[in-house]
Structure formats: C-alpha cells, structure tokens
Design a protein around this motif. Structure first.
Motif, mmCIF file in Angstrom:
data_model
loop_
_atom_site.group_PDB
_atom_site.id
_atom_site.type_symbol
_atom_site.label_atom_id
_atom_site.label_comp_id
_atom_site.label_asym_id
_atom_site.label_seq_id
_atom_site.Cartn_x
_atom_site.Cartn_y
_atom_site.Cartn_z
ATOM 1 N N TRP A 114 -7.415 0.282 -1.009
ATOM 2 C CA TRP A 114 -6.236 0.103 -0.153
ATOM 3 C C TRP A 114 -6.488 -0.861 1.006
ATOM 4 O O TRP A 114 -5.560 -1.219 1.712
ATOM 5 C CB TRP A 114 -5.791 1.439 0.425
ATOM 6 C CG TRP A 114 -5.227 2.372 -0.597
ATOM 7 C CD1 TRP A 114 -4.010 2.287 -1.221
ATOM 8 C CD2 TRP A 114 -5.865 3.535 -1.135
ATOM 9 N NE1 TRP A 114 -3.853 3.332 -2.102
ATOM 10 C CE2 TRP A 114 -4.981 4.122 -2.079
ATOM 11 C CE3 TRP A 114 -7.103 4.148 -0.915
ATOM 12 C CZ2 TRP A 114 -5.289 5.275 -2.786
ATOM 13 C CZ3 TRP A 114 -7.414 5.296 -1.616
ATOM 14 C CH2 TRP A 114 -6.514 5.850 -2.538
ATOM 15 N N ILE A 115 -7.724 -1.287 1.214
ATOM 16 C CA ILE A 115 -8.059 -2.043 2.417
ATOM 17 C C ILE A 115 -8.135 -3.532 2.121
ATOM 18 O O ILE A 115 -8.879 -3.967 1.236
ATOM 19 C CB ILE A 115 -9.397 -1.545 3.009
ATOM 20 C CG1 ILE A 115 -9.237 -0.095 3.471
ATOM 21 C CG2 ILE A 115 -9.836 -2.429 4.165
ATOM 22 C CD1 ILE A 115 -10.516 0.522 3.987
ATOM 23 N N SER A 145 -4.016 10.123 2.703
ATOM 24 C CA SER A 145 -4.543 11.368 2.160
ATOM 25 C C SER A 145 -5.996 11.196 1.729
ATOM 26 O O SER A 145 -6.852 12.048 2.019
ATOM 27 C CB SER A 145 -3.686 11.826 0.974
ATOM 28 O OG SER A 145 -4.222 12.994 0.396
ATOM 29 N N HIS A 146 -6.308 10.094 1.049
ATOM 30 C CA HIS A 146 -7.687 9.809 0.638
ATOM 31 C C HIS A 146 -8.583 9.667 1.865
ATOM 32 O O HIS A 146 -9.714 10.183 1.888
ATOM 33 C CB HIS A 146 -7.714 8.538 -0.200
ATOM 34 C CG HIS A 146 -9.072 8.189 -0.724
ATOM 35 N ND1 HIS A 146 -9.475 8.449 -2.014
ATOM 36 C CD2 HIS A 146 -10.146 7.604 -0.114
ATOM 37 C CE1 HIS A 146 -10.719 8.049 -2.184
ATOM 38 N NE2 HIS A 146 -11.143 7.519 -1.044
ATOM 39 N N TRP A 147 -8.088 8.969 2.868
ATOM 40 C CA TRP A 147 -8.852 8.760 4.095
ATOM 41 C C TRP A 147 -9.221 10.107 4.718
ATOM 42 O O TRP A 147 -10.379 10.351 5.077
ATOM 43 C CB TRP A 147 -8.011 7.921 5.067
ATOM 44 C CG TRP A 147 -8.746 7.319 6.228
ATOM 45 C CD1 TRP A 147 -10.006 7.616 6.663
ATOM 46 C CD2 TRP A 147 -8.248 6.308 7.108
ATOM 47 N NE1 TRP A 147 -10.316 6.856 7.773
ATOM 48 C CE2 TRP A 147 -9.264 6.051 8.057
ATOM 49 C CE3 TRP A 147 -7.040 5.609 7.194
ATOM 50 C CZ2 TRP A 147 -9.094 5.118 9.089
ATOM 51 C CZ3 TRP A 147 -6.874 4.678 8.216
ATOM 52 C CH2 TRP A 147 -7.898 4.429 9.145
ATOM 53 N N ARG A 148 -8.237 11.013 4.834
ATOM 54 C CA ARG A 148 -8.481 12.303 5.471
ATOM 55 C C ARG A 148 -9.303 13.242 4.603
ATOM 56 O O ARG A 148 -10.212 13.923 5.094
ATOM 57 C CB ARG A 148 -7.145 12.975 5.823
ATOM 58 C CG ARG A 148 -6.312 12.255 6.885
ATOM 59 C CD ARG A 148 -5.165 13.133 7.340
ATOM 60 N NE ARG A 148 -4.319 13.533 6.224
ATOM 61 C CZ ARG A 148 -3.234 12.866 5.829
ATOM 62 N NH1 ARG A 148 -2.894 11.748 6.438
ATOM 63 N NH2 ARG A 148 -2.497 13.303 4.828
ATOM 64 N N THR A 160 0.829 -1.204 0.000
ATOM 65 C CA THR A 160 0.000 0.000 0.000
ATOM 66 C C THR A 160 0.866 1.257 0.000
ATOM 67 O O THR A 160 1.866 1.337 0.720
ATOM 68 C CB THR A 160 -0.924 0.013 1.231
ATOM 69 O OG1 THR A 160 -1.974 -0.932 1.036
ATOM 70 C CG2 THR A 160 -1.547 1.379 1.460
ATOM 71 N N ASP A 161 0.485 2.212 -0.807
ATOM 72 C CA ASP A 161 1.090 3.542 -0.776
ATOM 73 C C ASP A 161 0.367 4.319 0.324
ATOM 74 O O ASP A 161 -0.728 4.840 0.120
ATOM 75 C CB ASP A 161 0.919 4.230 -2.140
ATOM 76 C CG ASP A 161 1.544 5.606 -2.193
ATOM 77 O OD1 ASP A 161 1.687 6.248 -1.131
ATOM 78 O OD2 ASP A 161 1.877 6.064 -3.309
ATOM 79 N N PRO A 188 2.851 2.735 9.813
ATOM 80 C CA PRO A 188 1.877 1.706 9.427
ATOM 81 C C PRO A 188 2.492 0.392 8.985
ATOM 82 O O PRO A 188 1.872 -0.664 9.157
ATOM 83 C CB PRO A 188 1.100 2.370 8.288
ATOM 84 C CG PRO A 188 1.996 3.446 7.781
ATOM 85 C CD PRO A 188 2.757 3.940 8.972
ATOM 86 N N GLU A 189 3.702 0.421 8.424
ATOM 87 C CA GLU A 189 4.322 -0.844 7.989
ATOM 88 C C GLU A 189 4.651 -1.743 9.168
ATOM 89 O O GLU A 189 4.678 -2.967 9.038
ATOM 90 C CB GLU A 189 5.592 -0.570 7.179
ATOM 91 C CG GLU A 189 5.354 0.105 5.836
ATOM 92 C CD GLU A 189 5.333 1.612 5.956
ATOM 93 O OE1 GLU A 189 5.368 2.117 7.098
ATOM 94 O OE2 GLU A 189 5.290 2.296 4.911
ATOM 95 N N ALA A 190 4.913 -1.152 10.341
ATOM 96 C CA ALA A 190 5.309 -1.935 11.510
ATOM 97 C C ALA A 190 4.170 -2.139 12.501
ATOM 98 O O ALA A 190 4.274 -2.992 13.389
ATOM 99 C CB ALA A 190 6.471 -1.236 12.215
#
Length: 246
Positions: free
Chosen positions: A229-230, A165-168, A158-159, A195-197
């Motif tokens: 993205w989910i 940004s889309h979420w916000r 995921t980027d 988020p990766e960790a």
C-alpha cells in the motif's frame, strides 16, 4: 482514557491528534526558526489553550513539537512538526496559519495547515517532562533519545480500510517485536482521519536509546506485507522535542 482496539495490546487514544508540519521560509536558518518557535510561538499557543479551556471551549490537552535533524538528502523539506491533542478534530481553516503572520515564528515559517489523525500507542516507553523551575515551567525541552519519524505516502487508489487494518493488526506487532531486540522503547502510529485529503496517510514515530539501535532496527525489520500500500516513506530523525503542554 484509551480504548483497546483489535487483537493486540496497543491502545487507541481518544479524540484527535492534530499535526502541523513546519517548513522554514527561504533564507531562514533552522536555528532561527527553532529559536522563534520556542521563545515566541509556543508560549502564545500554551496561553491560548489555557484561555480556551477556562472558557469551556475546545482546547488541547497536550502540545509537543519535534525538531527534525538537518536533511542532507533533500527528500523531505520539513523542519519539524507540532502535535496537539484535542477531544475532537479541528476544522481545517480556509486560510493557512501564518498567511498573515502574528508572531516572529510565523514570519519565518511557511504558512501551514493542520491534518487530523488518530493515535495508536504501540510501546509506551517513558519520556519524562521536567518543568523548568527558574522560569515559567513550559515550554521546556527533552532529549537523550534517537527518534525516527516515518511520513507515509500511500499508493493511488489505496483501500484505506485494508491498509489501516493491516497497519494496526499486523505491522505494529512486527515493529514492536523488532524494537524489543534493538533497544527501542516507544512507538506511536498516527493514522489520518481523512487520508484522501491529508498530506500523508499517517505517521509512525519510533524512539531508541541511540542511533545504533535505530540503524539495527532498520536492518532487521522483516517484511510483513504493508509495502503493497505504500508509495514512499519520508524519513526524518530527531533528538530533541519541545514540550508545551505535557
């Protein structure tokens, strides 16, 4: 103090919101876990933060814990989450809390690690904290709402810049508009700082007057593109919060 972010009216809370997801050990009941959490663990955390603040060290300004309803589906094993607001993220300890239990709660909870998030408040509906009068004012509890918590697992590769940004900038407005039609009164998004960790990309918490309003929201929320993205959502409900530091 909060800062305005993006083109919408929600706020980004300064500092870090540390999440502690809690799961009980095998053969421990939810009732036993919650009792020891409230009676034995929360007062210790409250006192520890008071001492930290008195000494001029990093201390939490707020401390709230949510007890999740029983999950009959088996899709999520969490019994609740503790949330503490700090001026900056806490370092992740080398050893999970409760690996060597220090109180009755940690004897009954699986060892747990925190993860740091940044909080965005979409709808700031009233959730009053009424301190106790015949005992120490905190911890106390509040209820009288139906809360849905979405734990968000992102797809691989995921980027996160685009996703967050889309979420916000798009999804929050979509949720707010739908909540306005379904008696929703509070909406908070917490995005992982790493988020990766982290165990989850983020968390969304939506408050309604009752379950009927929440069900109507789930039926009416239109797609806005965030699903690209989910990977999956773990959904928990609750109607009780424990307040340690309001």
């Amino acid at each position: 103090m909060a800062e305005r972010t993006g083109s919408t009216s929600y706020t980004a809370t300064e500092g870090a919101k540390m999440m502690y997801l809690i799961c009980r050990r095998p053969a421990v009941s939810r009732e036993a876990l919650s009792m020891h959490w409230f009676a034995h663990h929360m007062p210790q955390v409250i006192e520890r933060q008071r001492l930290q603040a008195s000494a001029g060290r990093l201390a939490a300004s707020r401390y709230i814990a949510t007890l999740y309803d029983r999950d009959e589906s088996g899709r999520s094993h969490w019994d609740g989450v503790a949330q503490l607001w700090f001026p900056e993220p806490l370092p992740i300890p080398r050893e999970a809390h409760g690996t060597k239990p220090t109180d009755s709660f940690q004897e009954r909870a699986e060892p747990y690690l925190p993860w740091a998030t940044r909080e965005f408040v979409g709808l700031d509906g009233d959730l009053a904290a009424e301190p106790l009068t015949l005992n120490a004012p905190y911890p106390t509890t509040r209820s009288g709402f139906h809360k849905i918590t979405f734990l968000v697992v992102a797809k691989e590769d995921t980027d996160y810049v685009r996703f967050f940004s889309h979420w916000r900038d798009i999804h929050i407005d979509n949720v707010i508009e739908t909540m306005a039609r379904t008696e929703g009164f509070r909406y908070v998004v917490s995005q992982s700082l790493e988020p990766e960790a982290a165990p989850y990309a983020g968390m969304a918490e939506l408050y309604f007057q009752d379950q009927a309003g929440a069900d109507a929201f789930l039926d009416r929320l239109p797609e806005d593109g965030i699903s690209q993205w989910i990977d999956r959502l773990e959904i928990r409900t609750s109607n009780t919060e424990m307040i340690g530091i309001p």
